[in-house]
Design an enzyme around this catalytic site. Sequence first.
Site, PDB file in Angstrom:
ATOM      1  N   SER A  65     -24.630  -5.874 -18.615  1.00 49.07           N
ATOM      2  CA  SER A  65     -25.240  -4.613 -19.037  1.00 49.07           C
ATOM      3  C   SER A  65     -24.235  -3.468 -18.925  1.00 49.07           C
ATOM      4  O   SER A  65     -23.308  -3.515 -18.122  1.00 49.07           O
ATOM      5  CB  SER A  65     -26.445  -4.286 -18.158  1.00 49.07           C
ATOM      6  OG  SER A  65     -27.364  -5.356 -18.150  1.00 49.07           O
TER       7      SER A  65
HETATM    8  N1  SAH Z   1     -27.736  -8.766 -14.513  1.00 44.53           N
HETATM    9  C1  SAH Z   1     -26.701  -9.002 -15.518  1.00 44.53           C
HETATM   10  C2  SAH Z   1     -27.254  -9.018 -16.915  1.00 44.53           C
HETATM   11  C3  SAH Z   1     -27.388 -10.403 -17.395  1.00 44.53           C
HETATM   12  S1  SAH Z   1     -28.031 -10.607 -19.030  1.00 44.53           S
HETATM   13  C4  SAH Z   1     -25.609  -7.951 -15.365  1.00 44.53           C
HETATM   14  O1  SAH Z   1     -25.381  -7.480 -14.289  1.00 44.53           O
HETATM   15  O2  SAH Z   1     -24.919  -7.649 -16.288  1.00 44.53           O
HETATM   16  C5  SAH Z   1     -29.594 -11.357 -18.647  1.00 44.53           C
HETATM   17  C6  SAH Z   1     -29.548 -12.706 -17.968  1.00 44.53           C
HETATM   18  O3  SAH Z   1     -30.899 -13.147 -17.820  1.00 44.53           O
HETATM   19  C7  SAH Z   1     -28.828 -13.807 -18.746  1.00 44.53           C
HETATM   20  O4  SAH Z   1     -27.821 -14.343 -17.939  1.00 44.53           O
HETATM   21  C8  SAH Z   1     -29.925 -14.848 -19.027  1.00 44.53           C
HETATM   22  O5  SAH Z   1     -29.463 -16.180 -18.980  1.00 44.53           O
HETATM   23  C9  SAH Z   1     -30.910 -14.554 -17.906  1.00 44.53           C
HETATM   24  N2  SAH Z   1     -32.291 -15.000 -18.149  1.00 44.53           N
HETATM   25  C10 SAH Z   1     -32.970 -15.051 -19.311  1.00 44.53           C
HETATM   26  N3  SAH Z   1     -34.230 -15.510 -19.120  1.00 44.53           N
HETATM   27  C11 SAH Z   1     -34.351 -15.774 -17.799  1.00 44.53           C
HETATM   28  C12 SAH Z   1     -35.417 -16.292 -16.977  1.00 44.53           C
HETATM   29  N4  SAH Z   1     -36.604 -16.622 -17.480  1.00 44.53           N
HETATM   30  N5  SAH Z   1     -35.180 -16.410 -15.641  1.00 44.53           N
HETATM   31  C13 SAH Z   1     -33.973 -16.080 -15.104  1.00 44.53           C
HETATM   32  N6  SAH Z   1     -32.928 -15.606 -15.838  1.00 44.53           N
HETATM   33  C14 SAH Z   1     -33.112 -15.452 -17.161  1.00 44.53           C
END
Ligand code: SAH
Length: 218
Positions: A65
Amino acid sequence: MNPTATDRSAIERMLRVHLEGRGIRDPRVLHAMATVPRDQFVPSEMRAHAWDDAPLPIGQGQTISQPYIVALMTELAEIEPGDRVLEVGTGCGYQTAVLLQLTPHVYTIEVRPELAEQARRRLEPLGLPPDHLRVGDGSRGWPEHAPFDAILVTAAPRTVPQPLLEQLTPGGRLVIPVGDEFSGQQLLRIRKDQEGGFATESIIPVRFVPLIPEKQTD
Ligand code: SAH
């Protein structure tokens, strides 16, 4: 961990222009954002852009993000030292590392095993106990470690998952993007009151990757 002079000026710009300039005020959040080396959480070919206020690809179609959104979600979560915090969507682990600056009691769930493994390698040296990260569907929360004072979700479901509301303490905050690519997504903060009721604030429109729905993760 030792930023170069170029990094230091990029970090300084991120703080002044992208975070303070857009209204992030909590000094502990600003300090956390200045402390975590974002360049260590992006693929090596992206390092030059690590401090830009933009989301960047981290592999498997997922993104890290943008700093402003990480800071905003952290500020909205109102984390006090000692609070218990759940993050859903570990991704590269950057948001997790920022949360760890505010409280040691951080739990995080990632649905994609490869991303979880990479994040684990980055987060353990920063103090995340191995059993605070698990692979699985975060929309069910983590009942064994509930309740949480704050829950941050970094992928967008269409509707708020009920288990996350249930796993908040009285006074707890859920910060979550909700919506889809057609109707758009809104970042919400939902606060649980002492009687178990909920107050929802709509913060800003956002664009997150979709939360993988429960049925597709089994
Ligand atoms: N927190 C991260 C952003 C990651 S993007 C940062 O610091 O930049 C969102 C993430 O959510 C992805 O890695 C994706 O694989 C995960 N995700 C999607 N659906 C999910 C679910 N149902 N449970 C856990 N993680 C999930």
